[in-house]
Design an enzyme around this catalytic site. Structure first.
Site, PDB file in Angstrom:
ATOM      1  N   SER A 112       0.858  -1.191   0.000  1.00 22.16           N
ATOM      2  CA  SER A 112       0.000   0.000   0.000  1.00 22.16           C
ATOM      3  C   SER A 112       0.891   1.236   0.000  1.00 22.16           C
ATOM      4  CB  SER A 112      -0.858   0.004   1.269  1.00 22.16           C
ATOM      5  OG  SER A 112      -1.512   1.231   1.443  1.00 22.16           O
ATOM      6  N   TYR A 158      -1.190  -0.623  10.676  1.00 15.76           N
ATOM      7  CA  TYR A 158      -1.455  -0.980   9.274  1.00 15.76           C
ATOM      8  C   TYR A 158      -0.203  -0.708   8.426  1.00 15.76           C
ATOM      9  CZ  TYR A 158      -3.663  -1.021   4.631  1.00 15.76           C
ATOM     10  OH  TYR A 158      -3.980  -1.287   3.316  1.00 15.76           O
TER      11      TYR A 158
HETATM   12  N1  LIG Z   1      -8.593  -0.181  -1.302  1.00 11.26           N
HETATM   13  C1  LIG Z   1      -7.506   0.507  -1.085  1.00 11.26           C
HETATM   14  O1  LIG Z   1      -7.513   1.741  -1.084  1.00 11.26           O
HETATM   15  C2  LIG Z   1      -6.194  -0.200  -0.848  1.00 11.26           C
HETATM   16  C3  LIG Z   1      -5.022   0.553  -0.932  1.00 11.26           C
HETATM   17  C4  LIG Z   1      -3.824  -0.074  -0.695  1.00 11.26           C
HETATM   18  C5  LIG Z   1      -3.770  -1.416  -0.388  1.00 11.26           C
HETATM   19  N2  LIG Z   1      -4.937  -2.120  -0.300  1.00 11.26           N
HETATM   20  C6  LIG Z   1      -4.844  -3.552   0.045  1.00 11.26           C
HETATM   21  O2  LIG Z   1      -5.552  -4.285  -0.927  1.00 11.26           O
HETATM   22  C7  LIG Z   1      -5.929  -5.551  -0.385  1.00 11.26           C
HETATM   23  C8  LIG Z   1      -7.374  -5.823  -0.759  1.00 11.26           C
HETATM   24  O3  LIG Z   1      -8.209  -4.899  -0.092  1.00 11.26           O
HETATM   25  P1  LIG Z   1      -9.492  -4.228  -0.764  1.00 11.26           P
HETATM   26  O4  LIG Z   1      -9.216  -2.781  -0.851  1.00 11.26           O
HETATM   27  O5  LIG Z   1      -9.902  -4.967  -1.949  1.00 11.26           O
HETATM   28  O6  LIG Z   1     -10.535  -4.402   0.456  1.00 11.26           O
HETATM   29  P2  LIG Z   1     -11.830  -5.320   0.599  1.00 11.26           P
HETATM   30  O7  LIG Z   1     -12.810  -5.010  -0.474  1.00 11.26           O
HETATM   31  O8  LIG Z   1     -12.257  -5.135   2.024  1.00 11.26           O
HETATM   32  O9  LIG Z   1     -11.280  -6.786   0.388  1.00 11.26           O
HETATM   33  C9  LIG Z   1     -10.531  -7.448   1.364  1.00 11.26           C
HETATM   34  C10 LIG Z   1     -10.478  -8.913   1.005  1.00 11.26           C
HETATM   35  O10 LIG Z   1      -9.650  -9.582   1.964  1.00 11.26           O
HETATM   36  C11 LIG Z   1     -10.318 -10.762   2.361  1.00 11.26           C
HETATM   37  N3  LIG Z   1      -9.927 -11.180   3.695  1.00 11.26           N
HETATM   38  C12 LIG Z   1      -9.878 -10.456   4.832  1.00 11.26           C
HETATM   39  N4  LIG Z   1      -9.537 -11.241   5.870  1.00 11.26           N
HETATM   40  C13 LIG Z   1      -9.397 -12.508   5.369  1.00 11.26           C
HETATM   41  C14 LIG Z   1      -9.082 -13.773   5.932  1.00 11.26           C
HETATM   42  N5  LIG Z   1      -8.842 -13.919   7.242  1.00 11.26           N
HETATM   43  N6  LIG Z   1      -9.030 -14.831   5.109  1.00 11.26           N
HETATM   44  C15 LIG Z   1      -9.283 -14.703   3.791  1.00 11.26           C
HETATM   45  N7  LIG Z   1      -9.583 -13.547   3.199  1.00 11.26           N
HETATM   46  C16 LIG Z   1      -9.636 -12.463   3.995  1.00 11.26           C
HETATM   47  C17 LIG Z   1     -11.797 -10.429   2.297  1.00 11.26           C
HETATM   48  O11 LIG Z   1     -12.550 -11.616   2.108  1.00 11.26           O
HETATM   49  P3  LIG Z   1     -13.498 -12.304   3.201  1.00 11.26           P
HETATM   50  O12 LIG Z   1     -13.968 -11.237   4.137  1.00 11.26           O
HETATM   51  O13 LIG Z   1     -14.609 -12.886   2.380  1.00 11.26           O
HETATM   52  O14 LIG Z   1     -12.659 -13.340   3.842  1.00 11.26           O
HETATM   53  C18 LIG Z   1     -11.843  -9.574   1.033  1.00 11.26           C
HETATM   54  O15 LIG Z   1     -11.979 -10.374  -0.101  1.00 11.26           O
HETATM   55  C19 LIG Z   1      -5.672  -5.456   1.111  1.00 11.26           C
HETATM   56  O16 LIG Z   1      -4.460  -6.137   1.415  1.00 11.26           O
HETATM   57  C20 LIG Z   1      -5.505  -3.968   1.348  1.00 11.26           C
HETATM   58  O17 LIG Z   1      -4.701  -3.685   2.464  1.00 11.26           O
HETATM   59  C21 LIG Z   1      -6.151  -1.554  -0.544  1.00 11.26           C
END
Ligand SMILES: NC(=O)c1ccc[n+]([C@@H]2O[C@H](COP(=O)([O-])OP(=O)(O)OC[C@H]3O[C@@H](n4cnc5c(N)ncnc54)[C@H](OP(=O)(O)O)[C@@H]3O)[C@@H](O)[C@H]2O)c1
Length: 248
Positions: A143, A156
């Protein structure tokens, strides 16, 4: 001409929403077989149905990334089903931001379990196979917060900095095995991530910040496709991108 994505078996963690689901849709449209891993079985089953109905190949496997036995099982099922694992996208994660003095120990534990240990478990589950294959690609999701820390993002940011360090160490260690490694660091992307914030006042600020400038999740999907789609002798090690308007 091959896009170097068509026919690859790509395991995507956190495929039930946000970046993981967007990557699954895009890679499937480019001919990859996508394995969808997350805890919410209904979500990954629905996505698999959507992709398979439009001519793709998708397999949902319910997995808790915080449990190594489940992550190992995920890799075992993929190997037994397809005979290879070409790409792992270590994407699952959560972002329950809060200042340290709120003492949100449970949130810290969950972030460490999924954002750091989940990434290591994913690597452990696929590395022996990729070493044997003498090919493979591990994509870890960090990130902008893995490059910068701000009040409230300490834990985080620590987890996302760890992802970058793990990725760089991995990159050096897997050189003899012809394995590619990429770390992708997105800025604000419109997903369900802000729902993981447990402190009401912090969640309000995060949602306001995202509503003002977050970009769609297909930005991430294109970055992933760019990295995978390079010829095998080209290893895209790092991608950092932000919404054009994002200063932080
Ligand atoms: N969106 C942003 O602005 C942003 C920016 C930088 C980095 N990121 C990173 O991108 C990645 C994806 O996040 P996102 O933005 O797409 O958020 P999101 O829509 O909340 O998706 C998070 C995903 O992680 C899964 N997850 C969480 N805990 C889990 C567990 N214990 N086992 C298996 N799966 C798990 C969730 O699935 P379930 O709940 O169904 O298990 C969900 O599919 C993360 O690592 C986040 O830190 C996001």
């Amino acid at each position: 001409m091959s896009n170097n994505i068509d026919g690859k078996v790509v395991v995507i963690t956190g495929a039930s929403s946000g970046l993981g689901a967007a990557a699954a849709r895009h890679l499937s449209s480019l001919g990859a077989t996508v394995v969808l891993a997350a805890r919410r079985a209904d979500r990954i089953q629905a996505l698999a149905h959507e992709l398979n109905s439009s001519g793709g190949h998708a397999l949902p496997i319910t997995t808790d990334l915080a449990r190594f036995d489940q992550v190992k099982r995920l890799a075992d099922v993929v190997l037994a089903t397809y005979g290879s694992i070409d790409v792992l996208i270590n994407n699952a994660g959560l972002m329950p931001l809060s200042p340290l003095d709120r003492l949100k120990i449970d949130d810290w534990d969950r972030m460490i379990d999924v954002n750091i240990k989940g990434v290591l478990y994913g690597i452990a589950a696929v590395l022996p196979t990729m070493q044997k294959q003498k090919s493979g690609h591990i994509i870890n999701v960090s990130s902008v917060a893995g490059h910068k820390v701000r009040p409230g993002s300490t834990v985080y940011s620590a987890t996302k900095t760890a992802v970058r360090v793990i990725s760089e160490g991995l990159r050096q260690e897997v050189k003899p095995y012809n394995i590619r490694t990429t770390v992708i660091s997105p800025g604000a992307v419109d997903t369900e991530l802000s729902d993981s914030v447990t402190e009401t006042d912090v969640a309000e600020n995060v949602k306001k910040f995202y509503a003002e400038l977050a970009v769609p999740a297909d930005s991430f999907a294109r970055a992933v496709a760019f990295a995978i789609g390079q010829p095998e002798n080209i290893d895209i090690n790092e991608i950092l991108y932000r919404p054009t308007r994002q200063e932080y």
